[in-house]
Design a protein around this motif. Structure first.
Motif, short mmCIF file in Angstrom:
data_model
loop_
_atom_site.label_atom_id
_atom_site.label_comp_id
_atom_site.label_asym_id
_atom_site.label_seq_id
_atom_site.Cartn_x
_atom_site.Cartn_y
_atom_site.Cartn_z
N VAL A 63 0.84 -1.20 0.00
CA VAL A 63 0.00 0.00 0.00
C VAL A 63 0.87 1.25 0.00
N VAL A 64 1.88 1.28 0.85
CA VAL A 64 2.76 2.45 0.95
C VAL A 64 3.50 2.67 -0.36
N VAL A 65 4.04 1.59 -0.94
CA VAL A 65 4.82 1.71 -2.18
C VAL A 65 3.94 2.19 -3.33
N PHE A 66 2.79 1.56 -3.50
CA PHE A 66 1.91 1.95 -4.60
C PHE A 66 1.36 3.37 -4.42
N LEU A 76 4.08 5.62 -5.55
CA LEU A 76 4.23 5.59 -7.01
C LEU A 76 3.06 6.26 -7.72
N SER A 77 1.89 6.26 -7.08
CA SER A 77 0.73 6.89 -7.72
C SER A 77 0.91 8.39 -7.88
N VAL A 78 1.81 8.98 -7.09
CA VAL A 78 2.13 10.41 -7.27
C VAL A 78 2.83 10.63 -8.59
N ILE A 79 3.60 9.60 -8.99
CA ILE A 79 4.34 9.70 -10.25
C ILE A 79 3.45 9.37 -11.44
N GLY A 80 2.66 8.31 -11.31
CA GLY A 80 1.79 7.89 -12.40
C GLY A 80 0.44 7.41 -11.89
N SER A 81 -0.62 7.85 -12.51
CA SER A 81 -1.96 7.49 -12.05
C SER A 81 -2.26 6.01 -12.21
N VAL A 82 -1.45 5.31 -13.01
CA VAL A 82 -1.68 3.88 -13.23
C VAL A 82 -1.54 3.09 -11.93
N PHE A 83 -0.81 3.64 -10.94
CA PHE A 83 -0.61 2.93 -9.69
C PHE A 83 -1.74 3.15 -8.69
N ALA A 84 -2.64 4.08 -8.97
CA ALA A 84 -3.74 4.35 -8.04
C ALA A 84 -4.65 3.12 -7.85
N PRO A 85 -5.06 2.44 -8.94
CA PRO A 85 -5.88 1.24 -8.74
C PRO A 85 -5.14 0.15 -7.94
N LEU A 86 -3.82 0.05 -8.14
CA LEU A 86 -3.05 -0.94 -7.40
C LEU A 86 -3.02 -0.60 -5.91
#
Length: 270
Positions: free
Chosen positions: A200-203, A206-216
């Motif tokens: 959860v913390v890692v994703f 990473l979601s700050v960098i790319g929105s693709v990580f938000a669902p993860l």
């Protein structure tokens, strides 16, 4: 978890005339100290009564993985162990985990879960009276780190394990017999909440960098919530699937283990 029992223990526990009393049933006290009392129940089980009522596991598995075999956690806080041969050091660790207090039980508690002689994935077990002599050449010796080191001049790498320390030896044997995938699966079941929290913390980062990580991130958070909700069931399933077959091999009789649908609390393996 606890197995189903015929009579429910819901009335307040008390000590009376050298016995632990629960409703119409009782147990003769065979050990009593500041932390807990242990008794031989009229129902042919071992009873454990933690003196501090706030620390009693009232009807719920406390998540303490100690080699006790089939165990009931009653509604009134009484702990009942079906296997009367349970090793005293297992009971000592259970009490220490629940109370935070060290305890020492003199002598055996209605016998022990003796380990049969034989070879266990490179570790040789031999009976010496009521004790054990262990030989572990090569890499197998690394699983015996919790035992006192053999003498420096003992080229055969032999340990002497005293009676009553079966649980320490049994953990070493089970660790030896488990395959690497079984070790990974067992540890993952016990540490799953930490792994998922880390995801959860890692994703989330990473979601700050790319929105693709938000669902993860959302998927990991949901998985973490589900894991925490079903953690006891997951750990028990993993224990039954990956650990219990090896524990059963170290018991003199199959009756020392519960049936497939009766969870137990077992010693945490490293």
């Amino acid at each position: 978890m606890h197995h189903k029992s015929g009579k429910k223990h819901i009335e307040e526990l008390r000590l009376e005339r050298g016995r632990i009393v629960s409703g119409n049933e009782s147990a003769r006290i065979i050990h009593d100290d500041a932390a807990a009392a242990i008794g031989e129940g009229d129902d042919n089980t071992i009873w454990v009564l933690v003196h501090d009522s706030e620390r009693r596991p009232r009807g719920r598995d406390p998540g303490v993985f100690v080699e006790l075999g089939e165990t009931c956690y009653e509604q009134n806080g009484l702990i009942r162990v079906a296997d009367r041969r349970v090793a005293r050091d297992s009971l000592e660790r259970l009490i220490a985990e629940l109370t935070g207090m060290d305890t020492h039980i003199a002598g055996d508690v209605a016998g022990r879960s003796r380990i049969p002689q034989g070879e266990y994935a490179g570790i040789e077990v031999e009976h010496v009276d009521e004790h054990y002599r262990i030989s572990a050449p090569g890499r197998a010796a690394r699983y015996l780190a919790d035992l006192p080191e053999p003498a420096e001049d003992d080229v055969d790498r032999r340990w002497l394990v005293m009676a009553g320390e079966e649980s320490i030896l049994r953990r070493a044997l089970v660790n030896t017999m488990m395959s690497p995938p079984q070790h990974i699966a067992w540890q993952a079941s016990r540490q799953g909440h930490k792994l998922l929290l880390g995801a959860v913390v890692v994703f989330a980062a990473l979601s700050v960098i790319g929105s693709v990580f938000a669902p993860l991130t959302l998927l990991a958070a949901v998985s973490l919530a589900v894991f925490r909700w079903k953690q006891v069931d997951i750990v028990w399933w993993a224990h039954r699937r990956f650990v219990q077959p090896h524990i059963k091999r170290t018991m003199e009789a199959a009756s020392a283990l519960p049936s497939e649908d009766a969870p137990e609390s077992v010693g945490a393996l490293s």
